[in-house]
Design an enzyme around this catalytic site. Structure first.
Site, PDB file in Angstrom:
ATOM      1  N   SER A 149      65.413  35.952  -8.759  1.00 16.17           N
ATOM      2  CA  SER A 149      65.858  36.831  -7.676  1.00 16.17           C
ATOM      3  C   SER A 149      65.427  36.396  -6.288  1.00 16.17           C
ATOM      4  O   SER A 149      65.810  37.024  -5.303  1.00 16.17           O
ATOM      5  CB  SER A 149      65.377  38.261  -7.933  1.00 16.17           C
ATOM      6  OG  SER A 149      66.072  38.827  -9.012  1.00 16.17           O
ATOM      7  N   LYS A 169      61.261  43.043   1.166  1.00 17.82           N
ATOM      8  CA  LYS A 169      62.131  43.634   0.155  1.00 17.82           C
ATOM      9  C   LYS A 169      61.679  45.065  -0.104  1.00 17.82           C
ATOM     10  O   LYS A 169      60.465  45.330  -0.219  1.00 17.82           O
ATOM     11  CB  LYS A 169      62.079  42.790  -1.120  1.00 17.82           C
ATOM     12  CG  LYS A 169      63.066  43.203  -2.205  1.00 17.82           C
ATOM     13  CD  LYS A 169      63.004  42.205  -3.363  1.00 17.82           C
ATOM     14  CE  LYS A 169      63.984  42.548  -4.476  1.00 17.82           C
ATOM     15  NZ  LYS A 169      63.937  41.555  -5.582  1.00 17.82           N
ATOM     16  N   SER A 219      68.300  39.499  -6.956  1.00 23.53           N
ATOM     17  CA  SER A 219      68.333  40.837  -6.390  1.00 23.53           C
ATOM     18  C   SER A 219      67.825  40.915  -4.955  1.00 23.53           C
ATOM     19  O   SER A 219      68.013  41.934  -4.277  1.00 23.53           O
ATOM     20  CB  SER A 219      67.470  41.769  -7.266  1.00 23.53           C
ATOM     21  OG  SER A 219      66.103  41.363  -7.246  1.00 23.53           O
TER      22      SER A 219
END
Length: 491
Positions: free
Chosen positions: A184, A85, A160
């Site tokens: 997330s 990420k 996310s």
């Protein structure tokens, strides 16, 4: 056992890749080339990545093969392609948080998890897209455009960490890392049909993770299987003296527990769980309880009265912490800068131009909650509710070893469906937020499909430091689904 990814050939699991590379039956460069070919074929339609590191990954894969050829052992993730990420620092490689305010900022150091992946022999294949500064539930808030769900590109992958979830679901990476502040990892895992894990707070170092909500953030893996997730967590967990919130314990021991089954465990059904799960998701949750009962677990009813307050408390605590953490992005220390006649105007112009709408919304909410005259009325009360949630979980865990809930209230929704209604978007995290507030581990396990044939995830929750028990139950649910698939195929 191979796992079929969305719209692609069966993907080799991380455990198989590492074993093959370590024993010389697979070459890391060949494994990498297979994954890069998948990226070339579908990345334009999915947009899982902000940056694909093909050249650096090939160099790293060649290093791993050279270690094996020389009689050495690269580590437990030897040759495994891993996506990160894009809020985890990578030395000399842009780390953007999917925000224009960071521009092409290149950190001077690696996050601890990145160092540990390298020490374990992994090959970092790229940096994945996310909701800006990890604020969102759909990966539509990125400054670089949305990520799409590999199962249906008209739908969101969740957020996310949607880019990390999509990268695994599409077979672009064997495993990936995301961060979980209010769900997330688990919510996009459910929507993309992958395993997604938020370990106990402090079990994995946060050093080098660009902070959103420091008391909530936790790094964890996405994977094709429970075994792969366990292997990855074993590689990245353990005490880090550079992180003051890191628990002084050795790395997690998970894989040795996966075959223990669920017999004798008490699985809690929350009787006062907030409503809102769609009928297809609820049906899969009921089936999961039945599957565990058939495997020898005892299903017990428990109450967690404050569970339903989690969403309200979170959207005061998390923005308050975000407003403090994001104050450093001011055009002075690093990142982009907008020119202005004086310093104060430069601060305002830089932050106005650099932050997106959702980030601005949360900074304003958090600043208000911490302002004079309102801090005790809002932030202080939210922290007391947080304590109630933790206490209620503790009472429930006195009666049950784990709890089961939905991971997401619905299957993946269409892109744009909730983007104009922030409150509707926030409700996507109803079932995941409470475990961030309590610091307990939780994970989403793929458990069949719902409306439109889209994936459904069941969430397994456990007390702090009982990650191994959570993985036992997750492995049992996975075995049940594998048995169902085999029976369905007539094998």
């Amino acid at each position: 056992m191979s796992d079929t990814t969305a719209g692609s050939e069966p993907a080799v699991q991380a455990t198989q890749i590492a074993e093959g590379v370590r024993h010389g039956t697979l070459r890391a460069v060949d494994v990498l080339d297979d994954h890069l070919a998948r990226i070339d074929a579908r990345e334009d339609e999915i947009h899982a990545f902000n940056l694909v590191l093909a050249h650096l990954a090939r160099e790293r894969a060649a290093e791993v093969d050279a270690i094996v050829a020389g009689g050495g052992d690269p580590g437990i993730l030897a040759g495994v392609p891993v996506a990160l990420k894009d809020n985890m620092c990578t030395r000399g490689i842009p780390t953007t948080c999917s925000s224009r305010i960071l521009g092409d900022w290149k950190p001077p150091y690696d996050a601890t998890v990145v160092t540990r992946l390298r020490e374990a022999g992994a090959v970092v294949i790229g940096k994945t897209n996310l909701d800006e500064f990890a604020m969102g539930s759909s990966t539509e808030n990125s400054a670089f455009g949305p990520t799409r769900n590999p199962h249906d590109t008209t739908r969101v992958p969740g957020g996310s960490s949607g880019g990390s979830a999509a990268a695994v679901a599409a077979g672009f990476a064997s495993v990936s890392l995301g961060s979980d502040t209010g769900g997330s990892i688990r919510q996009p895992a459910a929507l993309c049909g992958t395993v997604g894990v938020k370990p106990t707070y402090g079990a994995v170092s946060r050093l080098g993770l660009i902070a959103f909500g420091s008391s909530l953030d936790q790094i964890g893996p996405f994977a094709h299987s429970v075994d792969d997730a366990a292997l990855t967590l074993e590689a990245i967990s353990g005490h880090d003296p550079g992180d003051s919130t890191s628990i002084e314990r050795p790395p997690l021991d998970l894989r040795s527990k996966l075959q223990m089954g669920a017999a004798g465990l008490r699985v809690g059904r929350i009787t006062d769980l907030p409503t809102g799960a769609s009928p297809d998701v609820q049906a899969r949750l009921d089936e999961a309880f039945d599957a565990l009962a058939a495997a020898g677990a005892e299903i017990v009813d428990v109450a967690v009265p404050a569970f339903g307050y989690g969403l309200t408390a979170y959207y005061l605590i998390a923005p308050a912490e975000a407003s403090s953490n994001l104050a450093r992005f001011d055009g002075v220390r690093f990142g982009s800068r907008t020119s202005a006649p004086d310093t104060n105007q430069m601060y305002m112009a830089t932050r106005t131009d650099g932050f997106g709408a959702e980030v601005k919304r949360r900074i304003m909410l958090g600043t208000y909650a911490l302002s004079a005259g309102y801090q005790e009325a809002y932030y202080g009360r939210a922290q007391r509710v947080r304590r109630l949630i933790a206490d209620d979980f503790a009472s429930a865990y006195a009666k049950a070893d784990v709890l089961l809930t939905p991971a997401s209230p619905t299957v993946a929704f269409e892109i744009g469906d909730k983007s104009s209604d922030p409150l509707a978007m926030y409700l996507c995290d109803t079932y995941t937020i409470p475990s961030n507030l309590s610091g307990d581990p939780a994970m989403s396990v793929p458990f069949g499909s719902g409306d439109g044939g889209l994936p459904v995830g069941v969430q397994v929750l456990a007390p702090a430091l009982q990650d191994h028990t959570m993985f036992r139950v997750a492995a049992e649910l996975e075995r049940y689904m594998q048995d169902q698939q085999q029976q369905g195929s007539g094998s």
